[in-house]
Design a protein around this motif. Structure first.
Motif, PDB file in Angstrom:
ATOM      1  N   VAL A   1      33.837  45.887  35.036  1.00  0.00           N
ATOM      2  CA  VAL A   1      34.938  44.913  35.089  1.00  0.00           C
ATOM      3  C   VAL A   1      34.740  43.955  36.260  1.00  0.00           C
ATOM      4  N   GLY A   2      34.367  44.499  37.417  1.00  0.00           N
ATOM      5  CA  GLY A   2      34.184  43.650  38.588  1.00  0.00           C
ATOM      6  C   GLY A   2      33.057  42.649  38.421  1.00  0.00           C
ATOM      7  N   SER A   3      31.943  43.068  37.805  1.00  0.00           N
ATOM      8  CA  SER A   3      30.814  42.155  37.599  1.00  0.00           C
ATOM      9  C   SER A   3      31.184  41.023  36.641  1.00  0.00           C
ATOM     10  N   LEU A   4      31.831  41.373  35.524  1.00  0.00           N
ATOM     11  CA  LEU A   4      32.253  40.335  34.575  1.00  0.00           C
ATOM     12  C   LEU A   4      33.303  39.427  35.194  1.00  0.00           C
ATOM     13  N   GLY A   5      34.216  40.034  35.954  1.00  0.00           N
ATOM     14  CA  GLY A   5      35.228  39.223  36.615  1.00  0.00           C
ATOM     15  C   GLY A   5      34.625  38.289  37.642  1.00  0.00           C
ATOM     16  N   ASN A   6      33.669  38.796  38.425  1.00  0.00           N
ATOM     17  CA  ASN A   6      32.979  37.938  39.396  1.00  0.00           C
ATOM     18  C   ASN A   6      32.284  36.782  38.712  1.00  0.00           C
TER      19      ASN A   6
ATOM     20  N   TYR B   1      44.424  47.243  42.959  1.00  0.00           N
ATOM     21  CA  TYR B   1      43.423  46.256  42.568  1.00  0.00           C
ATOM     22  C   TYR B   1      43.826  45.509  41.303  1.00  0.00           C
ATOM     23  N   ARG B   2      44.311  46.238  40.309  1.00  0.00           N
ATOM     24  CA  ARG B   2      44.591  45.627  39.012  1.00  0.00           C
ATOM     25  C   ARG B   2      45.646  44.529  39.125  1.00  0.00           C
ATOM     26  N   ARG B   3      46.790  44.870  39.696  1.00  0.00           N
ATOM     27  CA  ARG B   3      47.870  43.882  39.818  1.00  0.00           C
ATOM     28  C   ARG B   3      47.466  42.745  40.746  1.00  0.00           C
ATOM     29  N   MET B   4      46.802  43.098  41.838  1.00  0.00           N
ATOM     30  CA  MET B   4      46.362  42.080  42.799  1.00  0.00           C
ATOM     31  C   MET B   4      45.447  41.049  42.137  1.00  0.00           C
ATOM     32  N   LEU B   5      44.436  41.518  41.398  1.00  0.00           N
ATOM     33  CA  LEU B   5      43.461  40.608  40.822  1.00  0.00           C
ATOM     34  C   LEU B   5      44.026  39.813  39.645  1.00  0.00           C
TER      35      LEU B   5
ATOM     36  N   VAL C   1      47.237  38.812  39.205  1.00  0.00           N
ATOM     37  CA  VAL C   1      48.134  37.784  39.744  1.00  0.00           C
ATOM     38  C   VAL C   1      47.358  36.742  40.536  1.00  0.00           C
ATOM     39  N   ASN C   2      46.434  37.207  41.394  1.00  0.00           N
ATOM     40  CA  ASN C   2      45.716  36.269  42.253  1.00  0.00           C
ATOM     41  C   ASN C   2      44.782  35.370  41.452  1.00  0.00           C
ATOM     42  N   THR C   3      44.169  35.903  40.378  1.00  0.00           N
ATOM     43  CA  THR C   3      43.306  35.067  39.541  1.00  0.00           C
ATOM     44  C   THR C   3      44.109  33.961  38.883  1.00  0.00           C
ATOM     45  N   LEU C   4      45.318  34.278  38.422  1.00  0.00           N
ATOM     46  CA  LEU C   4      46.190  33.257  37.840  1.00  0.00           C
ATOM     47  C   LEU C   4      46.568  32.200  38.886  1.00  0.00           C
ATOM     48  N   LEU C   5      46.803  32.655  40.125  1.00  0.00           N
ATOM     49  CA  LEU C   5      47.139  31.711  41.198  1.00  0.00           C
ATOM     50  C   LEU C   5      45.957  30.797  41.526  1.00  0.00           C
ATOM     51  N   VAL C   6      44.740  31.378  41.566  1.00  0.00           N
ATOM     52  CA  VAL C   6      43.552  30.550  41.827  1.00  0.00           C
ATOM     53  C   VAL C   6      43.388  29.510  40.728  1.00  0.00           C
TER      54      VAL C   6
ATOM     55  N   ALA D   1      41.599  36.287  34.174  1.00  0.00           N
ATOM     56  CA  ALA D   1      42.514  37.337  34.603  1.00  0.00           C
ATOM     57  C   ALA D   1      42.562  38.464  33.573  1.00  0.00           C
ATOM     58  N   TRP D   2      42.311  38.133  32.309  1.00  0.00           N
ATOM     59  CA  TRP D   2      42.316  39.149  31.257  1.00  0.00           C
ATOM     60  C   TRP D   2      41.256  40.210  31.514  1.00  0.00           C
ATOM     61  N   ILE D   3      40.138  39.817  32.130  1.00  0.00           N
ATOM     62  CA  ILE D   3      39.078  40.788  32.439  1.00  0.00           C
ATOM     63  C   ILE D   3      39.610  41.845  33.389  1.00  0.00           C
ATOM     64  N   PHE D   4      40.342  41.422  34.426  1.00  0.00           N
ATOM     65  CA  PHE D   4      40.863  42.377  35.404  1.00  0.00           C
ATOM     66  C   PHE D   4      42.006  43.218  34.824  1.00  0.00           C
ATOM     67  N   TRP D   5      42.567  42.794  33.715  1.00  0.00           N
ATOM     68  CA  TRP D   5      43.585  43.577  33.018  1.00  0.00           C
ATOM     69  C   TRP D   5      43.007  44.912  32.555  1.00  0.00           C
ATOM     70  N   GLN D   6      41.665  44.956  32.411  1.00  0.00           N
ATOM     71  CA  GLN D   6      41.014  46.161  31.908  1.00  0.00           C
ATOM     72  C   GLN D   6      40.840  47.238  32.979  1.00  0.00           C
ATOM     73  N   LEU D   7      41.166  46.929  34.226  1.00  0.00           N
ATOM     74  CA  LEU D   7      41.120  47.947  35.272  1.00  0.00           C
ATOM     75  C   LEU D   7      42.186  49.002  35.003  1.00  0.00           C
ATOM     76  N   PRO D   8      41.929  50.250  35.369  1.00  0.00           N
ATOM     77  CA  PRO D   8      42.920  51.302  35.112  1.00  0.00           C
ATOM     78  C   PRO D   8      44.181  51.104  35.940  1.00  0.00           C
ATOM     79  N   PRO D   9      45.358  51.211  35.317  1.00  0.00           N
ATOM     80  CA  PRO D   9      46.616  51.020  36.075  1.00  0.00           C
ATOM     81  C   PRO D   9      46.785  52.028  37.197  1.00  0.00           C
ATOM     82  N   GLN D  10      46.187  53.237  37.042  1.00  0.00           N
ATOM     83  CA  GLN D  10      46.373  54.264  38.062  1.00  0.00           C
ATOM     84  C   GLN D  10      45.577  54.002  39.325  1.00  0.00           C
ATOM     85  N   ASP D  11      44.684  52.982  39.294  1.00  0.00           N
ATOM     86  CA  ASP D  11      43.914  52.641  40.500  1.00  0.00           C
ATOM     87  C   ASP D  11      44.854  51.920  41.457  1.00  0.00           C
ATOM     88  N   ASP D  12      45.394  52.661  42.434  1.00  0.00           N
ATOM     89  CA  ASP D  12      46.456  52.122  43.285  1.00  0.00           C
ATOM     90  C   ASP D  12      45.952  51.388  44.502  1.00  0.00           C
TER      91      ASP D  12
END
Length: 473
Positions: free
Chosen positions: A266-271, A327-331, A333-338, A448-459
């Motif tokens: 997910v991180g590589s595709l998002g990058n 990470y999931r929520r941060m990325l 929201v922040n991707t949409l802001l960027v 931002a949809w790419i980062f949506w695929q991160l697990p929600p439990q990753d706090d």
């Protein structure tokens, strides 16, 4: 301080200066592009190949840098990289045409691609493990200063000397670096040198070149759409061929085991896709300010300072913010802001007060810095030790490739919109810039949809399932 500690400290300064040269030349050219265009009798809207050649060549050579250093030794490769970088700079300064300048930038990028990876490898082997992180932190500081000084220094040189000096300044620094490398750089070599996956490397390099040239072909080269389509198809075929080959190769260039780690995938595709938008901004914003708003090169360079200041100001808040929201929520929201911030540059006009423009650039720098920190961390945080080196190399390649693709895409869109709006009764250039910024912002927001695929439990506490401690860079 004993001799060993003194040698280690001098090595850090040598690698830090080399890193500074590399990052400086990645940004110093951007504010000089309109002046270069006038000198070379080219349109300033078709100068992106100068930027693409540098970043694309670096992306191509980074995967091979570790093997080359192990095979020929860190001292010889580092010295050779400085010589190639300096020679490329000299060729850039005396290039009479855009084609020659683009080829010279590729030579310069070939030298730059080896400087940081080989220098980092030398530091890794010269310092004990417990001192490696503080050592690399010291090396990274000039890398942050380079992008801060680059646009302003480039603009100042263009205005008070000529654009040739942004390349000529590298010559004495490079020669001093060569002398220092002969004295200070240790000659580490790999204990066991595996056979290099040349076929896999060529497939991967061909895919990067084909796709980048296809995007650039819409802009500066004026390729027909059929040619662009064929180049994209060939690039995708090369990627597919590499993937199929790597699945059965005993020692591929990049193991497919990397992509069994969900956060790395997910991180590589998002990058790759998120950086297409923000990677094009150092090229687009100075061009907008000079071509559309009539800024001088120096003034345009000064306007980029808020971006760097905003980025440095929020760096310390990245880790606490990720730990708080994950990470999931941060990325997401922040991707949409960027994306929204990139799109907002379409509103730049002569009627917007300068303080508001500076505030807008500072906000972009801040959220962009948070984006880079979070994306870097989420990509590498769960890699097992056996895959860390390979994953870091692939991550570095993706970063440089996305910059190349970003500039190529923005240049292609700008040229396309300029041609489409050529018959408009009003000046088409401002409309072309507005449409390009809107499109680049939309591309970024969609990622931002790419980062949506991160697990929600990753706090964001630094430990995902089966993973290790994360470190925000």
């Amino acid at each position: 301080m004993n001799n060993t500690e003194q040698s280690q400290r001098m090595l850090l300064w040598l690698v830090a200066i080399a890193f500074f040269m590399q990052t400086l030349d990645g940004t110093i050219v951007n504010t000089a592009l309109p002046a270069m265009a006038v000198s070379l009798n080219e349109s300033p809207l078709r100068m992106q190949s100068v930027v693409i050649a540098y970043s694309l060549t670096m992306a191509m050579l980074i995967p091979a840098s570790g093997w080359i250093a192990d095979r020929f030794g860190t001292r010889h490769v580092f010295l050779g990289a400085l010589l190639v970088f300096s020679f490329g700079s000299l060729l850039c300064a005396y290039s009479p045409t855009l084609s020659m300048l683009t080829a010279s930038r590729a030579i310069q990028g070939a030298g730059g691609a080896m400087l940081l990876p080989v220098g980092r490898l030398a530091v890794l082997r010269a310092f004990p493990r417990e001192k490696f992180m503080p050592a690399m932190t010291l090396v990274a500081i000039p890398g942050l200063i380079g992008p801060l000084l680059g646009p302003t220094l480039g603009g100042w040189m263009v205005e008070y000397a000529s654009w040739h000096w942004i390349f000529l300044i590298n010559i004495p620094i490079g020669l001093l670096g060569c002398t220092a490398a002969l004295i200070l750089m240790p000659d580490f070599r790999g204990e066991t040198i595996e056979r290099f996956d040349l076929a896999g490397y060529l497939l991967l390099a061909a895919s990067m070149v084909m796709i980048s040239l296809a995007l650039d072909g819409l802009g500066s080269m004026g390729f027909r759409h059929a040619v662009v389509l064929m180049m994209v198809i060939v690039g995708l075929i090369c990627i597919a061929a590499y993937w199929l080959r790597a699945a059965h190769h005993p020692a591929p260039l990049f193991s497919l085991d990397l992509f069994k780690v969900g956060s790395f995938t997910v991180g590589s595709l998002g990058n790759l896709f998120a950086r297409i938008g923000n990677g094009s901004m150092p090229f687009m914003i100075p061009l907008l300010l000079q071509v559309n708003l009539g800024y001088s090169a120096f003034h345009a360079g000064l306007m980029m300072i808020p971006v760097a200041i905003g980025g440095m100001a929020v760096k310390r808040f990245a880790t606490p913010l990720v730990r708080r929201v994950g990470y999931r929520r941060m990325l997401i929201v922040n991707t949409l802001l960027v994306g929204a911030c990139i799109g907002s540059f379409a509103l730049f006009s002569e009627t917007v007060p300068i303080w508001l423009r500076m505030l807008q650039l500072g906000i972009f720098g801040a959220i962009n810095s948070l984006q880079f920190s979070a994306m870097n961390a989420v990509t590498l945080k769960d890699l097992p030790p056996a895959l860390t080196s390979s994953g870091n190399s692939l991550h570095s390649m993706v970063q440089m490739l996305s910059m190349s693709l970003g500039v190529a895409a923005a240049g292609g869109l700008l040229a396309t919109f300029t041609d489409l709006l050529a018959t408009a009764p009003a000046n088409s250039t401002p409309l072309a810039f507005q449409a390009t910024f809107a499109c680049m912002g939309f591309i970024t927001a969609c990622s931002a949809w790419i980062f949506w695929q991160l697990p929600p439990q990753d706090d964001g506490t630094g430990r995902a399932e089966g993973g290790g401690d994360a470190e925000l860079a």
